[in-house]
Write a protein that holds these residues in place. Structure first.
Motif, short mmCIF file in Angstrom:
data_model
loop_
_atom_site.label_atom_id
_atom_site.label_comp_id
_atom_site.label_asym_id
_atom_site.label_seq_id
_atom_site.Cartn_x
_atom_site.Cartn_y
_atom_site.Cartn_z
N GLU A 187 108.53 0.19 -2.20
CA GLU A 187 107.42 0.72 -2.98
C GLU A 187 106.88 1.85 -2.12
O GLU A 187 106.54 1.63 -0.96
CB GLU A 187 106.34 -0.34 -3.22
N ILE A 188 106.83 3.05 -2.69
CA ILE A 188 106.47 4.19 -1.86
C ILE A 188 105.60 5.16 -2.63
O ILE A 188 105.84 5.44 -3.80
CB ILE A 188 107.75 4.89 -1.32
N ASP A 189 104.57 5.64 -1.96
CA ASP A 189 103.67 6.66 -2.50
C ASP A 189 103.84 7.87 -1.60
O ASP A 189 103.30 7.92 -0.49
CB ASP A 189 102.24 6.14 -2.49
N THR A 190 104.61 8.86 -2.06
CA THR A 190 105.00 9.98 -1.18
C THR A 190 103.91 11.04 -1.08
O THR A 190 104.09 12.19 -1.47
CB THR A 190 106.32 10.62 -1.65
N VAL A 191 102.80 10.62 -0.52
CA VAL A 191 101.72 11.53 -0.14
C VAL A 191 101.26 11.12 1.25
O VAL A 191 101.37 9.94 1.60
CB VAL A 191 100.52 11.48 -1.13
N PRO A 192 100.76 12.06 2.07
CA PRO A 192 100.26 11.66 3.39
C PRO A 192 99.20 10.56 3.24
O PRO A 192 98.30 10.66 2.43
CB PRO A 192 99.67 12.95 3.94
N GLY A 193 99.38 9.50 4.02
CA GLY A 193 98.50 8.34 3.92
C GLY A 193 98.97 7.30 2.92
O GLY A 193 98.40 6.22 2.84
N GLY A 194 100.02 7.62 2.15
CA GLY A 194 100.55 6.69 1.16
C GLY A 194 101.27 5.52 1.80
O GLY A 194 101.71 5.58 2.95
N LYS A 195 101.40 4.45 1.04
CA LYS A 195 102.09 3.26 1.54
C LYS A 195 103.59 3.39 1.35
O LYS A 195 104.06 3.99 0.38
CB LYS A 195 101.59 2.02 0.81
N MET A 196 104.32 2.79 2.28
CA MET A 196 105.78 2.70 2.19
C MET A 196 106.13 1.25 2.54
O MET A 196 106.29 0.91 3.71
CB MET A 196 106.45 3.68 3.15
N GLU A 197 106.19 0.42 1.53
CA GLU A 197 106.49 -1.00 1.71
C GLU A 197 107.99 -1.20 1.59
O GLU A 197 108.59 -0.83 0.58
CB GLU A 197 105.77 -1.84 0.65
N LEU A 198 108.59 -1.77 2.62
CA LEU A 198 110.04 -1.99 2.63
C LEU A 198 110.33 -3.49 2.63
O LEU A 198 109.68 -4.26 3.34
CB LEU A 198 110.68 -1.35 3.86
N HIS A 199 111.35 -3.87 1.85
CA HIS A 199 111.82 -5.25 1.80
C HIS A 199 113.34 -5.21 2.00
O HIS A 199 114.09 -4.81 1.11
CB HIS A 199 111.47 -5.90 0.46
#
Length: 198
Positions: free
Chosen positions: A57-69
């Protein structure tokens, strides 16, 4: 393992490592036969990341979350439990088709930088991962992990999930462990490269 060391981590594909203050910079370089736009999608979209790295799950903006599974097969080294398989990372820099930076390993001091440059009909891709000093014993794991994951980039660009092989990862890990203990062994000396992240 030493008999297959050069085969396991050939010079042109091997990762490099150099000291950087109180940590290290791990680097990989690839030339891919696809445009920066296509490579960018493999690095920054849930669909692309799921093919070669992890479900995301990724929000490609500075400060965005990048959740990896991470969804590799269950293994004693990495059992299929959330504390081993899930990472909460932060997107730091987003310059479409040229620079993508994020934290890695749920650690704000572990920073991954992806640089993309057009190269004829393809892309020159450079990965630089700033590994903190607390990861010293895990450097061989990080080197093996990035190499094995990046072997799936070509498939990811085509939208195909690349299979994970623990046998491959363990062979790479053992080869990198040997190189870290004997950095001047062999002719290719992959740890002599000078990686710059600027």
């Amino acid at each position: 393992m030493t008999d297959t060391l050069v085969e396991t981590i050939p010079g042109r594909d091997a990762g490099t490592i150099r000291e950087d203050g109180d940590g290290w910079i791990i680097g990989f370089e690839r030339r891919l036969r696809h445009s920066p736009e296509r490579v960018w999608k493999a690095l920054t979209t849930p669909e692309g990341l799921a093919c070669w790295l992890a479900e995301a799950e990724i929000d490609t903006v500075p400060g965005g979350k990048m959740e990896l599974h991470f969804r590799q097969p269950d293994n004693d080294f990495m059992p299929d439990v959330p504390e081993k398989r899930r990472q909460s990372n932060e997107v730091l820099t987003v310059r479409p088709y040229s620079l993508f930076e994020h934290t890695f390993g749920s650690n704000p001091d572990s920073i991954v930088s992806w640089r993309l440059e057009p190269d004829g009909d393809g892309t020159h891709l450079v990965l630089a991962h700033r590994v903190p000093s607390t990861w010293e014993s895990g450097r061989k794991n990080v080197l093996a992990g990035w190499q094995h994951h990046m072997e799936g980039l070509e498939d990811a660009i085509h939208g195909v999930r690349h299979p994970w092989s623990w046998d491959r990862w363990f062979a790479l890990r053992d080869a990198y462990a040997e190189r870290l203990e004997n950095p001047n062994a062999g002719d290719d000396k992959p740890y002599s490269n000078d990686w710059r992240t600027a």
